[in-house]
Design a protein around this motif. Structure first.
Motif, short mmCIF file in Angstrom:
data_model
loop_
_atom_site.label_atom_id
_atom_site.label_comp_id
_atom_site.label_asym_id
_atom_site.label_seq_id
_atom_site.Cartn_x
_atom_site.Cartn_y
_atom_site.Cartn_z
N LEU A 1 0.77 -1.10 0.03
CA LEU A 1 -0.10 -0.02 -0.04
C LEU A 1 0.90 1.24 -0.08
CD1 LEU A 1 -2.88 1.44 0.21
CD2 LEU A 1 -2.60 1.27 2.67
N ALA A 2 1.84 1.38 0.97
CA ALA A 2 2.79 2.37 0.92
C ALA A 2 3.49 2.69 -0.48
CB ALA A 2 4.00 2.27 2.11
N THR A 3 3.86 1.44 -1.13
CA THR A 3 4.59 1.61 -2.31
C THR A 3 3.69 1.92 -3.42
OG1 THR A 3 6.14 -0.21 -1.57
CG2 THR A 3 6.19 0.33 -4.04
N TRP A 4 2.35 1.70 -3.40
CA TRP A 4 1.38 1.97 -4.58
C TRP A 4 0.93 3.65 -4.33
CZ3 TRP A 4 -1.87 -3.12 -3.70
CH2 TRP A 4 -1.15 -4.32 -4.51
N PRO B 1 1.95 6.56 -4.96
CA PRO B 1 1.92 7.34 -6.27
C PRO B 1 0.91 6.95 -7.22
CG PRO B 1 4.23 6.57 -5.63
CD PRO B 1 3.08 5.93 -4.80
N ALA B 2 0.59 5.84 -7.46
CA ALA B 2 -0.34 5.20 -8.27
C ALA B 2 -1.68 5.71 -7.80
CB ALA B 2 -0.14 3.62 -8.54
N ILE B 3 -2.04 5.38 -6.58
CA ILE B 3 -3.18 5.74 -6.18
C ILE B 3 -3.58 7.26 -6.02
CG2 ILE B 3 -4.73 5.79 -3.84
CD1 ILE B 3 -2.93 3.40 -2.96
N ALA B 4 -2.47 8.02 -5.98
CA ALA B 4 -2.79 9.57 -6.05
C ALA B 4 -2.90 9.90 -7.52
CB ALA B 4 -1.36 10.09 -5.33
N GLY B 5 -2.16 9.36 -8.38
CA GLY B 5 -2.25 9.42 -9.91
C GLY B 5 -3.52 9.32 -10.29
N PHE B 6 -3.95 8.05 -10.08
CA PHE B 6 -5.43 7.61 -10.34
C PHE B 6 -6.49 8.59 -9.90
CE2 PHE B 6 -3.91 2.98 -10.55
CZ PHE B 6 -3.45 3.07 -11.83
N THR B 7 -6.48 9.07 -8.70
CA THR B 7 -7.32 9.69 -8.05
C THR B 7 -7.39 11.21 -8.75
OG1 THR B 7 -6.95 8.86 -5.80
CG2 THR B 7 -7.85 11.01 -5.92
N MET C 1 11.14 -12.06 -8.57
CA MET C 1 11.20 -11.02 -9.87
C MET C 1 9.85 -10.43 -10.33
SD MET C 1 13.21 -11.48 -13.37
CE MET C 1 11.92 -12.73 -14.04
N PHE C 2 8.96 -11.56 -10.37
CA PHE C 2 7.65 -11.14 -10.91
C PHE C 2 6.78 -10.53 -9.99
CE2 PHE C 2 8.58 -14.21 -14.30
CZ PHE C 2 8.29 -13.66 -15.18
N MET C 3 7.07 -10.88 -8.32
CA MET C 3 6.53 -9.98 -7.49
C MET C 3 6.81 -8.82 -7.66
SD MET C 3 6.68 -10.51 -3.20
CE MET C 3 8.21 -9.51 -3.17
N MET C 4 8.25 -8.14 -7.89
CA MET C 4 8.74 -6.82 -8.10
C MET C 4 7.89 -6.29 -9.07
SD MET C 4 10.82 -6.48 -5.74
CE MET C 4 12.05 -7.12 -4.47
N LEU C 5 7.34 -6.72 -9.90
CA LEU C 5 6.36 -6.17 -10.88
C LEU C 5 5.27 -5.14 -10.08
CD1 LEU C 5 5.91 -8.32 -13.90
CD2 LEU C 5 6.66 -6.37 -14.04
N LEU C 6 5.04 -5.80 -9.04
CA LEU C 6 3.70 -5.26 -8.29
C LEU C 6 4.17 -4.30 -7.38
CD1 LEU C 6 1.56 -8.36 -7.75
CD2 LEU C 6 1.27 -6.66 -9.69
N GLU D 1 4.53 2.54 -9.05
CA GLU D 1 4.83 3.75 -8.80
C GLU D 1 4.73 4.70 -10.04
OE1 GLU D 1 8.33 4.43 -6.80
OE2 GLU D 1 8.33 2.77 -5.58
N GLU D 2 5.12 4.05 -11.20
CA GLU D 2 5.14 5.04 -12.35
C GLU D 2 3.84 5.54 -12.76
OE1 GLU D 2 7.86 6.10 -13.41
OE2 GLU D 2 9.27 4.89 -11.89
N PHE D 3 2.82 4.88 -12.51
CA PHE D 3 1.46 5.46 -12.83
C PHE D 3 1.59 7.13 -12.34
CE2 PHE D 3 -0.20 1.08 -13.18
CZ PHE D 3 -0.47 1.04 -14.06
N GLY D 4 2.13 7.09 -11.28
CA GLY D 4 2.12 8.54 -10.63
C GLY D 4 3.47 9.45 -11.01
#
Length: 277
Positions: free
Chosen positions: A58-61, A63-69, A135-140, A145-148
């Motif tokens: 959640l903390a890592t996401w 920027p994405a949450i803020a960007g989507f908002t 490695m694939f978990m790191m995709l998430l 963050e780049e969405f933000g």
């Protein structure tokens, strides 16, 4: 009817940027700060935090949450769909694909060799399959963050300043955003020094800027770039990878100086298909 960010006056886009940053920091610093200052209570209620803990995600996401908002508030669901279509933009000069796929790993390998480390990260006792899973978990994690950062902050900033300065500003903000994690046990940041990491963040944000603009606002390429930075196959090369990246960033800025220091050709669209300011 919602108004897309591209149709807003500059003072309104500045407010959108501030709203994005405020929400990003509120989520991340709120979660991580709770584990720093209320460690016993948070651990008792939610468990010990780690890189795979839901609250760390959640903390890592944030920027994405803020960007989507910001996009939803400004452009509605239709705007969000067009925003997400930037994931499908993959056309970019081959040199930048090579940079992401080859140069970034070589930076980590070279930094590790300088400090006397291995060429690749040591395999865990569970074998290579466990590393592939991570490695694939790191995709998430980081790439989301780049969405933000590149999805919203970069194009909004490039309406005001040249790409180089947009990269420097985002890199500095990105570094400060990570700061609480350096006081948090149970995550990799606790083992690093903040200053090299902060300088590295600025270098990385500057490096991804010409890639982002060359790919006309692609979200795919910055996400792949970010994924390479946290790929578990690459060795921990701190702090030498930072100093190598500073040199690489300086070379790239010189190489692309005509585009880095002018707003001509800089991507300013958050939602594709809208008029630019």
């Amino acid at each position: 009817m919602p108004v897309a960010p591209e149709d807003l006056p500059l003072h309104a886009t500045a407010r959108a940027l501030l709203a994005f940053l405020a929400l990003t920091f509120a989520i991340t610093w709120g979660v991580i700060g709770s584990y720093i200052f209320l460690s016993a209570e948070m651990t008792a209620r939610f468990g010990q935090i780690s890189g795979s803990h839901p609250l760390f995600f959640l903390a890592t996401w944030a920027p994405a949450i803020a960007g989507f908002t910001v996009v939803l508030f400004s452009a509605g669901l239709g705007g969000l769909r067009r925003f997400l279509s930037r994931l499908l933009i993959w056309h970019c000069p081959v040199s930048w694909w090579g940079f992401i796929l080859l140069v970034i790993p070589l930076v980590f390998m070279a930094g590790s060799l300088i400090k006397g480390g291995p060429l690749l990260a040591p395999m865990p006792p569970e074998g290579v399959g466990a590393t592939v899973s991570v490695m694939f978990m790191m995709l998430l994690l980081g790439p989301i963050e780049e969405f933000g950062w590149r999805g919203v902050a970069q194009p909004l900033l490039q309406r005001h300043v040249a790409p180089f300065w947009a990269g420097v500003l985002i890199g500095a903000i990105w570094g400060i955003w990570h700061l609480p994690a350096f006081y948090l046990t149970g995550v990799v940041f606790a083992q690093w020094s903040f200053l090299p990491f902060f300088i590295g963040n600025i270098s990385l944000a500057v490096l991804v800027t010409p890639i982002f603009n060359a790919a006309r606002g692609s979200l795919l390429l910055p996400m792949l770039f970010h994924w390479q930075l946290i790929n578990p196959f690459w060795p921990d090369a701190q702090p030498w990878d930072t100093w190598i990246l500073v040199g690489v960033a300086a070379l790239v800025v010189w190489w692309k100086r005509e585009k880095m220091f002018t707003r001509a050709g800089a991507v300013t669209e958050v939602v594709p298909g809208e008029a630019r300011p």
